[in-house]
Design an enzyme around this catalytic site. Sequence first.
Site, PDB file in Angstrom:
ATOM      1  N   TYR A 137     -41.084 -24.843 -33.080  1.00 41.63           N
ATOM      2  CA  TYR A 137     -40.376 -25.192 -31.851  1.00 41.63           C
ATOM      3  C   TYR A 137     -39.683 -23.983 -31.241  1.00 41.63           C
ATOM      4  O   TYR A 137     -39.346 -23.992 -30.055  1.00 41.63           O
ATOM      5  CB  TYR A 137     -39.328 -26.279 -32.108  1.00 41.63           C
ATOM      6  CG  TYR A 137     -39.852 -27.622 -32.538  1.00 41.63           C
ATOM      7  CD1 TYR A 137     -41.215 -27.915 -32.565  1.00 41.63           C
ATOM      8  CD2 TYR A 137     -38.971 -28.627 -32.928  1.00 41.63           C
ATOM      9  CE1 TYR A 137     -41.676 -29.150 -32.972  1.00 41.63           C
ATOM     10  CE2 TYR A 137     -39.426 -29.864 -33.343  1.00 41.63           C
ATOM     11  CZ  TYR A 137     -40.782 -30.120 -33.365  1.00 41.63           C
ATOM     12  OH  TYR A 137     -41.222 -31.355 -33.784  1.00 41.63           O
ATOM     13  N   HIS A 151     -45.484 -29.288 -41.600  1.00 43.28           N
ATOM     14  CA  HIS A 151     -45.610 -29.783 -40.235  1.00 43.28           C
ATOM     15  C   HIS A 151     -47.003 -30.357 -39.948  1.00 43.28           C
ATOM     16  O   HIS A 151     -47.148 -31.435 -39.372  1.00 43.28           O
ATOM     17  CB  HIS A 151     -45.299 -28.653 -39.245  1.00 43.28           C
ATOM     18  CG  HIS A 151     -44.898 -29.131 -37.896  1.00 43.28           C
ATOM     19  ND1 HIS A 151     -44.141 -28.366 -37.038  1.00 43.28           N
ATOM     20  CD2 HIS A 151     -45.131 -30.293 -37.239  1.00 43.28           C
ATOM     21  CE1 HIS A 151     -43.930 -29.046 -35.911  1.00 43.28           C
ATOM     22  NE2 HIS A 151     -44.530 -30.212 -36.018  1.00 43.28           N
TER      23      HIS A 151
END
Length: 267
Positions: A39, A97
């Site tokens: 992110y 992830h």
Amino acid sequence: MSIPAIGLGTFRLKDQVVIDSVSDGLAAGYRAIDTAQIYGNEAEVGQAIAASGVPRDELFITTKIWTDNLSRQKLIPSLKDSLTKLRTDQVDLLLIHWPSPNNAVPVAEFMGALAEAKAQGLTRQIGVSNFTIKLMQEAITAVGAGEIATNQIELSPWLQNRKVVDFAQSQGIHITSYMTLAYGAVLKDPVINEIAASHNATPAQVALAWAIRQGYAVIPSSTKPENLASNLKAATLKLSLDDMARIAELDRNERLVNPNGLAPAWD
């Protein structure tokens, strides 16, 4: 340690926008914050947390290891970098992830490294994200189902992902729902709106409450303080069995997150 039913997501939020969102969220009462290496906002999330004055032991911080860092040699060093950015010596939940593209790093290797991070006290719990049944089975073989706190998956009234949910729950693996609002699309659904009107609630509260009632954790994001506060109220919205049954019928297997080169063969 249980995973909070509702947390604050930070996907796609950067720079001052994410600082403001996390600051406003903490002020509204959120205590769980979800971020990830990819992110590009861990440092800003850490800055907002530090400035909030909320004691660390009241927070539940989640971050996720990116695919470039899945090897045994890279995972823990990358986590230590994330911890520095987040201004903490330990996260509460550390996730893989995405599975390694083309199995470049075997599941057993990165799950072993994840377990080692927990053993070193760098995270309190470990888990996975975007894992299929087959990948969960491999992860269980590597570290045991009891070590896998959650599988964070795309899940909304329009993508109910029942096969993955049923398998995970059969193994005692908690489900965390992301994209619960389907980028806002489900907020226009007539059934969701009818149920919202009957409860004097917002469509977002209904969609989130639907997931929470099934035992899932949710991590909606927003840049608007009023929406942050409103979403938080989903945790106390009581939907009826009829409401739940009507929403169950909305499943259309409509997946929004399916990146080329990353996504596994979905169940």
